[in-house]
Scaffold this motif. Structure first.
Motif, PDB file in Angstrom:
ATOM      1  N   TRP A 159       0.986  -1.379   0.538  1.00 45.37           N
ATOM      2  CA  TRP A 159       0.339  -0.038  -0.089  1.00 45.37           C
ATOM      3  C   TRP A 159       0.960   1.659   0.578  1.00 45.37           C
ATOM      4  O   TRP A 159       1.746   1.495   0.764  1.00 45.37           O
ATOM      5  N   VAL A 160       0.307   2.353  -0.200  1.00 47.30           N
ATOM      6  CA  VAL A 160       1.332   3.431  -0.418  1.00 47.30           C
ATOM      7  C   VAL A 160       0.410   4.489  -0.480  1.00 47.30           C
ATOM      8  O   VAL A 160      -0.755   5.035  -1.176  1.00 47.30           O
ATOM      9  N   ARG A 161       0.399   5.872   0.239  1.00 45.56           N
ATOM     10  CA  ARG A 161      -0.173   6.916   0.756  1.00 45.56           C
ATOM     11  C   ARG A 161       0.696   7.604   0.446  1.00 45.56           C
ATOM     12  O   ARG A 161       1.569   7.861   0.502  1.00 45.56           O
ATOM     13  N   THR A 162       0.767   9.475   0.301  1.00 46.50           N
ATOM     14  CA  THR A 162       1.266  10.525   0.479  1.00 46.50           C
ATOM     15  C   THR A 162       0.567  11.685   1.429  1.00 46.50           C
ATOM     16  O   THR A 162      -0.263  11.908   0.912  1.00 46.50           O
ATOM     17  N   LEU A 175      -8.875  10.451  -8.699  1.00 50.86           N
ATOM     18  CA  LEU A 175      -8.241   9.740  -8.988  1.00 50.86           C
ATOM     19  C   LEU A 175      -6.429  10.388  -9.959  1.00 50.86           C
ATOM     20  O   LEU A 175      -5.895   9.851  -9.831  1.00 50.86           O
ATOM     21  N   ALA A 176      -6.773  11.118  -9.630  1.00 50.82           N
ATOM     22  CA  ALA A 176      -5.784  11.489 -10.420  1.00 50.82           C
ATOM     23  C   ALA A 176      -4.524  11.688  -9.540  1.00 50.82           C
ATOM     24  O   ALA A 176      -3.668  11.862  -9.383  1.00 50.82           O
ATOM     25  N   GLY A 177      -4.462  11.603  -7.967  1.00 46.19           N
ATOM     26  CA  GLY A 177      -4.735  11.451  -6.788  1.00 46.19           C
ATOM     27  C   GLY A 177      -3.342  10.227  -6.813  1.00 46.19           C
ATOM     28  O   GLY A 177      -2.454   9.813  -6.786  1.00 46.19           O
ATOM     29  N   ALA A 178      -4.409   9.392  -6.844  1.00 44.44           N
ATOM     30  CA  ALA A 178      -3.715   7.655  -7.160  1.00 44.44           C
ATOM     31  C   ALA A 178      -3.117   7.884  -8.405  1.00 44.44           C
ATOM     32  O   ALA A 178      -2.106   6.775  -7.924  1.00 44.44           O
ATOM     33  N   ALA A 179      -3.703   8.901  -9.387  1.00 46.49           N
ATOM     34  CA  ALA A 179      -2.454   7.752 -10.530  1.00 46.49           C
ATOM     35  C   ALA A 179      -1.185   8.623 -10.783  1.00 46.49           C
ATOM     36  O   ALA A 179      -0.505   7.922 -10.763  1.00 46.49           O
ATOM     37  N   PHE A 209     -12.202  -0.576 -13.538  1.00 50.85           N
ATOM     38  CA  PHE A 209     -13.770  -0.837 -13.296  1.00 50.85           C
ATOM     39  C   PHE A 209     -14.431  -0.309 -12.548  1.00 50.85           C
ATOM     40  O   PHE A 209     -15.651  -0.188 -12.193  1.00 50.85           O
ATOM     41  N   SER A 210     -13.738   0.824 -11.435  1.00 50.78           N
ATOM     42  CA  SER A 210     -14.668   1.115  -9.876  1.00 50.78           C
ATOM     43  C   SER A 210     -13.334   2.147  -9.567  1.00 50.78           C
ATOM     44  O   SER A 210     -12.286   2.295  -9.517  1.00 50.78           O
ATOM     45  N   PRO A 211     -13.466   3.568  -9.542  1.00 51.25           N
ATOM     46  CA  PRO A 211     -13.028   5.204  -9.088  1.00 51.25           C
ATOM     47  C   PRO A 211     -12.216   4.773  -7.613  1.00 51.25           C
ATOM     48  O   PRO A 211     -13.060   3.828  -6.818  1.00 51.25           O
ATOM     49  N   PRO A 212     -11.128   4.953  -7.340  1.00 55.62           N
ATOM     50  CA  PRO A 212     -10.360   4.859  -6.666  1.00 55.62           C
ATOM     51  C   PRO A 212     -11.307   5.979  -4.811  1.00 55.62           C
ATOM     52  O   PRO A 212     -11.300   6.976  -5.188  1.00 55.62           O
ATOM     53  N   GLU A 213     -10.716   5.276  -3.443  1.00 55.14           N
ATOM     54  CA  GLU A 213     -11.292   6.072  -3.490  1.00 55.14           C
ATOM     55  C   GLU A 213     -10.089   6.139  -1.753  1.00 55.14           C
ATOM     56  O   GLU A 213      -9.530   4.948  -0.988  1.00 55.14           O
ATOM     57  N   GLY A 214     -10.374   7.042  -0.864  1.00 57.07           N
ATOM     58  CA  GLY A 214      -9.673   7.448   0.121  1.00 57.07           C
ATOM     59  C   GLY A 214      -7.985   7.751  -0.228  1.00 57.07           C
ATOM     60  O   GLY A 214      -7.472   7.617  -1.025  1.00 57.07           O
ATOM     61  N   GLU A 215      -7.246   7.390   1.122  1.00 58.34           N
ATOM     62  CA  GLU A 215      -5.736   7.798   0.817  1.00 58.34           C
ATOM     63  C   GLU A 215      -4.969   7.350   0.622  1.00 58.34           C
ATOM     64  O   GLU A 215      -3.196   6.852  -0.341  1.00 58.34           O
ATOM     65  N   HIS A 238      -5.948  -1.931  -5.815  1.00 60.21           N
ATOM     66  CA  HIS A 238      -7.072  -2.147  -4.630  1.00 60.21           C
ATOM     67  C   HIS A 238      -7.287  -0.843  -4.229  1.00 60.21           C
ATOM     68  O   HIS A 238      -6.019   0.085  -4.512  1.00 60.21           O
ATOM     69  N   ASP A 239      -8.513  -0.060  -3.730  1.00 56.54           N
ATOM     70  CA  ASP A 239      -8.175   0.567  -2.540  1.00 56.54           C
ATOM     71  C   ASP A 239      -8.590  -0.014  -1.521  1.00 56.54           C
ATOM     72  O   ASP A 239      -8.915  -0.853  -1.792  1.00 56.54           O
ATOM     73  N   VAL A 240      -9.118   0.327  -0.033  1.00 58.09           N
ATOM     74  CA  VAL A 240      -8.937  -0.234   0.391  1.00 58.09           C
ATOM     75  C   VAL A 240     -11.042  -0.874   0.779  1.00 58.09           C
ATOM     76  O   VAL A 240     -10.774  -1.897   1.419  1.00 58.09           O
ATOM     77  N   GLY A 241     -11.367  -0.296  -0.012  1.00 62.60           N
ATOM     78  CA  GLY A 241     -12.504  -1.016  -0.757  1.00 62.60           C
ATOM     79  C   GLY A 241     -12.113  -2.878  -0.817  1.00 62.60           C
ATOM     80  O   GLY A 241     -13.364  -3.335  -1.007  1.00 62.60           O
ATOM     81  N   GLY A 242     -11.433  -2.996  -1.543  1.00 64.21           N
ATOM     82  CA  GLY A 242     -10.871  -4.149  -2.630  1.00 64.21           C
ATOM     83  C   GLY A 242     -10.341  -3.765  -3.606  1.00 64.21           C
ATOM     84  O   GLY A 242      -9.947  -2.187  -4.485  1.00 64.21           O
ATOM     85  N   PRO A 243      -9.874  -4.354  -5.094  1.00 66.75           N
ATOM     86  CA  PRO A 243      -9.961  -4.624  -6.329  1.00 66.75           C
ATOM     87  C   PRO A 243     -10.534  -3.453  -7.196  1.00 66.75           C
ATOM     88  O   PRO A 243     -12.129  -3.178  -6.829  1.00 66.75           O
ATOM     89  N   ILE A 244      -9.731  -2.740  -7.554  1.00 62.94           N
ATOM     90  CA  ILE A 244     -10.969  -1.435  -8.667  1.00 62.94           C
ATOM     91  C   ILE A 244      -9.691  -1.848 -10.276  1.00 62.94           C
ATOM     92  O   ILE A 244     -10.653  -0.974 -10.639  1.00 62.94           O
ATOM     93  N   GLY A 245      -8.812  -2.349 -10.368  1.00 59.47           N
ATOM     94  CA  GLY A 245      -8.405  -2.886 -11.587  1.00 59.47           C
ATOM     95  C   GLY A 245      -7.023  -3.046 -11.826  1.00 59.47           C
ATOM     96  O   GLY A 245      -7.125  -4.142 -10.830  1.00 59.47           O
TER      97      GLY A 245
END
Length: 256
Positions: A159-162, A175-179, A209-215, A238-245
């Motif tokens: 997992w990565v965050r900034t 989305l842009a933050g995750a990208a 297939f799902s937009p990312p949510e969370g940091e 993944h986001d914290v809800g599970g796989p998204i793409g």
């Protein structure tokens, strides 16, 4: 503090926090990929208000770029009421450095069909902290908080965050933050010591297939090297809800 500061209608100054891992005098391309996703969304919002969502992001990395002011441009390649193909470019000194082609689609209500067979990874709180600066230099790597469970060299989930925003003083979508973090995947479970083998990626394509949510953005990643100088880094996002793409990065493998 941020990765970029806007200095004009389509120009941005890269800060010291964008310093690269292969060469600290050049930009780590990860924030630049997020910046292009951001300008695509800004262009969309300026042209229409019907909520098209970005579902595929395919960047070609055309060359290196210094930690300096960069220019951006956006154009619609395939307009449509429900589906668009948009191209964005980032350059420096009159030379393009990154090209993004993004598919945007009209969202629909399919919550009752939501499902995936892609396996989940352990949540961030269940993975140990790992310091990527033990392997990589550069301002960007120093900003990343990583939690990682490595199976073997070239195979890990993480997992990565900034704490830093993508653009100073400017709202940026999840989305842009995750990208802006996607490109870090190629360096989080190295198959070979980067002091002995270079393996930069020449592209990155993400299908969502799902937009990312969370940091937090999670990756289930495998790095493969072939026998003819080619490699591939493959990830489930993944986001914290599970796989998204899913995501892939083509590598040029070069023993030093």
């Amino acid at each position: 503090m941020a990765y970029f500061e806007r200095v004009g209608e389509s120009a941005f100054r890269a800060t010291e926090h964008v310093g690269g891992a292969w060469d600290t005098e050049e930009q780590h391309i990860a924030p630049a990929l997020g910046l292009l996703a951001h300008v695509v969304e800004l262009d969309r919002d300026a042209r229409r208000d019907d909520g098209l969502v970005v579902c595929r992001l395919s960047w070609d990395i055309l060359g290196t770029v210094p930690v300096d002011v960069v220019s951006t441009s956006v154009r619609v390649l395939r307009p449509g009421r429900t589906i668009e193909l948009v191209e964005a470019r980032m350059g420096h000194g009159g030379r393009d450095a990154v090209c993004l082609r993004a598919w945007l689609m009209k969202p629909g209500e399919t919550g009752h069909l939501r499902a995936t067979s892609l396996p989940r990874i352990a949540p961030p709180e269940d993975m140990p902290s790992w310091d990527p600066s033990t392997v990589w230099p550069g301002g960007f790597i120093e900003t990343a908080e990583v939690r990682r469970a490595e199976v073997e060299p070239g195979r890990a989930s993480f997992w990565v965050r900034t704490p830093l925003p993508l653009v100073e003083g400017e709202p940026v979508s999840a989305l842009a933050g995750a990208a802006g973090l996607f490109d870090i995947a190629n360096g989080m479970t190295v198959r070979a010591d980067p002091r002995h083998v270079a393996f930069p990626n020449v592209d990155l394509t993400a299908h969502l297939f799902s937009p990312p949510e969370g940091e937090w953005i999670g990756f289930d990643t495998t790095v493969s090297f072939g026998a003819a100088g080619l490699g591939l880094t493959s990830s489930v996002i993944h986001d914290v809800g599970g796989p998204i793409g899913t995501m892939a990065q083509m590598l040029t493998v070069r023993p030093r």
